[in-house]
Design a protein around this motif. Sequence first.
Motif, PDB file in Angstrom:
ATOM      1  N   VAL A   1      33.188  27.854  32.482  1.00 45.93           N
ATOM      2  CA  VAL A   1      33.852  28.909  33.231  1.00 45.93           C
ATOM      3  C   VAL A   1      35.339  28.618  33.132  1.00 45.93           C
ATOM      4  O   VAL A   1      35.815  27.607  33.628  1.00 45.93           O
ATOM      5  CB  VAL A   1      33.404  28.934  34.699  1.00 45.93           C
ATOM      6  N   GLY A   2      36.056  29.478  32.439  1.00 46.08           N
ATOM      7  CA  GLY A   2      37.459  29.196  32.178  1.00 46.08           C
ATOM      8  C   GLY A   2      38.369  30.320  32.601  1.00 46.08           C
ATOM      9  O   GLY A   2      37.990  31.214  33.364  1.00 46.08           O
ATOM     10  N   GLU A   3      39.563  30.250  32.074  1.00 47.11           N
ATOM     11  CA  GLU A   3      40.628  31.157  32.442  1.00 47.11           C
ATOM     12  C   GLU A   3      40.224  32.646  32.505  1.00 47.11           C
ATOM     13  O   GLU A   3      40.553  33.323  33.474  1.00 47.11           O
ATOM     14  CB  GLU A   3      41.780  30.968  31.452  1.00 47.11           C
ATOM     15  N   PRO A   4      39.509  33.166  31.497  1.00 46.88           N
ATOM     16  CA  PRO A   4      39.194  34.601  31.539  1.00 46.88           C
ATOM     17  C   PRO A   4      38.434  35.011  32.799  1.00 46.88           C
ATOM     18  O   PRO A   4      38.710  36.059  33.387  1.00 46.88           O
ATOM     19  CB  PRO A   4      38.315  34.816  30.300  1.00 46.88           C
ATOM     20  N   TYR A   5      37.502  34.141  33.248  1.00 42.04           N
ATOM     21  CA  TYR A   5      36.724  34.453  34.447  1.00 42.04           C
ATOM     22  C   TYR A   5      37.643  34.558  35.667  1.00 42.04           C
ATOM     23  O   TYR A   5      37.582  35.519  36.428  1.00 42.04           O
ATOM     24  CB  TYR A   5      35.666  33.367  34.672  1.00 42.04           C
TER      25      TYR A   5
ATOM     26  N   ILE B   1      35.693  31.831  45.489  1.00 42.07           N
ATOM     27  CA  ILE B   1      35.455  32.199  44.087  1.00 42.07           C
ATOM     28  C   ILE B   1      35.854  31.039  43.165  1.00 42.07           C
ATOM     29  O   ILE B   1      35.142  30.691  42.230  1.00 42.07           O
ATOM     30  CB  ILE B   1      36.244  33.464  43.705  1.00 42.07           C
TER      31      ILE B   1
ATOM     32  N   SER C   1      52.355  36.333  31.845  1.00 44.59           N
ATOM     33  CA  SER C   1      50.945  36.512  31.468  1.00 44.59           C
ATOM     34  C   SER C   1      50.716  37.792  30.693  1.00 44.59           C
ATOM     35  O   SER C   1      49.813  37.852  29.883  1.00 44.59           O
ATOM     36  CB  SER C   1      49.979  36.512  32.645  1.00 44.59           C
TER      37      SER C   1
ATOM     38  N   ASN D   1      40.902  34.952  35.827  1.00 42.39           N
ATOM     39  CA  ASN D   1      41.862  36.051  35.764  1.00 42.39           C
ATOM     40  C   ASN D   1      41.206  37.351  36.185  1.00 42.39           C
ATOM     41  O   ASN D   1      41.783  38.155  36.906  1.00 42.39           O
ATOM     42  CB  ASN D   1      42.412  36.196  34.348  1.00 42.39           C
ATOM     43  N   ARG D   2      39.979  37.525  35.763  1.00 40.98           N
ATOM     44  CA  ARG D   2      39.281  38.768  36.063  1.00 40.98           C
ATOM     45  C   ARG D   2      38.891  38.858  37.536  1.00 40.98           C
ATOM     46  O   ARG D   2      39.054  39.896  38.156  1.00 40.98           O
ATOM     47  CB  ARG D   2      38.026  38.883  35.196  1.00 40.98           C
ATOM     48  N   VAL D   3      38.380  37.747  38.086  1.00 40.85           N
ATOM     49  CA  VAL D   3      37.841  37.808  39.445  1.00 40.85           C
ATOM     50  C   VAL D   3      38.905  37.504  40.503  1.00 40.85           C
ATOM     51  O   VAL D   3      39.013  38.183  41.519  1.00 40.85           O
ATOM     52  CB  VAL D   3      36.643  36.844  39.586  1.00 40.85           C
TER      53      VAL D   3
END
Lengths: 124, 652
Positions: free
Chosen positions: B386-390, B365, B517, B392-394
């Motif tokens: 494609v950064g941190e939010p992606y 991933i 976090s 963190n979610r995946v």
Amino acid sequence: MLACLEEDVTKDDYEREQNLNKILMCPACPGESIDQSQNPLADNMREIVKQKVREGLTDDEIKQYFVDRYGVRVLLEPPVRSNTLVLWIVPPIGISILAIVLISIMKMKRRISDNIEIDDSSIE
Amino acid sequence: MYSEIGLFALKLSLILAIYGAIGSFVGHFKKNPQLVLSARYALFSVVFLLTISTISLVVGFVSQDFSLRYVYENSNLSMPVEYTWVAFYAGNAGSLLFIAMVYSILIAVTLITVVRAYRNLAASVAGILGVVLVFFLGVIVFLANPLEKLDYIPPDGLGINPLLIHFGMFIHPPMQMTGLISVVIPFSLILASALVGKPYPFKWLSLVRIWALISWVILTLGLMLGSWWAYTILGWGGYWAWDPVENSALMPWFGMTALVHSLVVEMRRGIFRLWNVILATIAFSLASVGMFINRGGPVPSVHSFAESSLGWVFLIFLGCVVLISSMIIIWREDVLRSHHRMGSYFSREAAFLLQNILFLVVTFITLWGTIYPVISDVFFGEIVSVGEPYYNRVNGPVLLIIVALMGIAPVLPWGQARLAILKKRLLIPALSSLGMVILLLILGLTQVVPIIAFAVLTFIVGTILDELVRGTISRIKRGENYIASFWNLINSNRTRYGGFIVHMGIVILAVGATGSSFYSVQKDFVFEVGETKNLGRYSFTYDNLERKAFLDRQEITSEFSVYLKDKFIANINTTRAFYPQFDLTSSKAGIVSTLAEDFYIVSSGLNNDDEAVFRVYINPLVKWMWLSGPIILLGTIVAILGAFFQVRRKNI
């Protein structure tokens, strides 16, 4: 961080502002959010976010405002759309394929294997 | 003059490395021990030659000899003297030389450890290590020569990115680079034993394990030092941003973490042999990907310090590594196939396999997210980020599952677990984890994810403590005293208990990561000197402002006194420096750190003469993350000692 991303109408403006800052990228400093970045452009963008939140725009409207100006790359998490679908779909598909391959290898091994139990006593 | 000597040593080392690589393989296949021996000595002498080259480059920096192009590009007269000693690894060519130098030392030590007991394997190991060395030296000599001269002598150099002028420069880059290159060692050992094709004893695997653990711990420390550096110098209150270069250092770590575990399965159960060769290849490929992305890779990153146009060379190298390893794996497939089978899906080996798969998943991933912007650009004509939010979610959920597995796997027995015994052993951990959930709810925590995370972490601590207490008690019953029984317990199986200590360290790291976090608070304040403001239980007074001008920068230092519940706790200051030459601003944060939380203040700009903007963070539990480093190191040392004594012991 996960939970912060969920949309929530009851959040106050300040929190909304911070969450938006974290998912908007500063176009002048690739990879950094405008929340992290110390670039003057990021300062400006933070200011705009603040204004728009106060004006009562929704998160999506504010995001769209920046996308219109800087392109979709301004979002640190690409939206799920037809051409970014691959980004979101490949991991689960990849995982499934990996799992299927491994399980079938293990099943094959089971059939071939000759049931020799190894001697552990020397090891422990 | 000195630079000519350095250059000569560099070129000679390439020739010797080529001889070492070819000689080792030819000698091995022609069964010519003299040739193998001379090839090995050729590789040993590279250590000496590369040390000379490195010293001559350092001399260039310390004496500010701008006639060397690389010195000109990576230093200037205003650079503090102590940094001239380390500036040589700040750029592309010099960092490659540093990698090659460290690598040559690792090769020498590896060969010494292998030759003693495994003469027949030593030649293949030397050959594989030699080929990789030839690659690096070839790139340095022909494409990125740090000792190249300019036609003229410029009066001053260009200088390095000011963010690198920080104490972290002395420790993070060397540790990280050493970590990345050290992945070659376990890879070469494993691939060599596949190439030779005979079954090898337990002791050999112990040796492989020692090297895998060494590489793993260096990578771990490199990553942690990098996070610590980011936290204190970059002034954004965070320590990890899922930046492409961070990812490229994290992916080999994922691979090595999988490998150190699956090696244990091969040692104990005789299975996973083929799998380990594949895993070692993946880990080394990921390290190459890391070096590719760092050196002129296609992905934009804040780490673009060592940028160059060498990306394609590393890509070709990566291709060759994968191709050759796959060929060896396919060729030796019958030998590598294990003759034992996995006992049950409900056993420790099955849990380890699941762990391996999950690590590959999270690696995949991460790799996908890292390269996706390029794919999108090429195939859809749209630039995305494609950064941190992606991540963190995946990745977040997968990482949580991996951590959860850490609580269950060590309790499961090899072979086949019995539910009744398992229930008994998991009862106390499960109850304590339930207790933690209740406690957190009473304390008023409402977010679901961190509560799950803390529950899982409590469970792991529960299983580890349960194990230790049981072991100690059974020894006390045999008449040993309390301290001796604990000590003897650890010594009875150092690799296992070393692993437990590392797991404890990881739990502490995860506590810090979860706390910071999910519960970090941040706020921006506009201040005038003399004013006092509040955030949470803290109040802080802006005492003083001081401006200083240096040759290369203007600094504004702001002093604060910080009060916790109206009680004075510390004077701290935050510095904002502007470097006109680089048009770059960097801020150093002022931090009051306690076990519970960090009070973190950083200057984010000056409005006019007296008024300034500061950002304040209250980051809970961050200190736990830094404390986990020494614990992880200690645990790994215990495990390495355990494996070391296994290697030394006779008759197994």
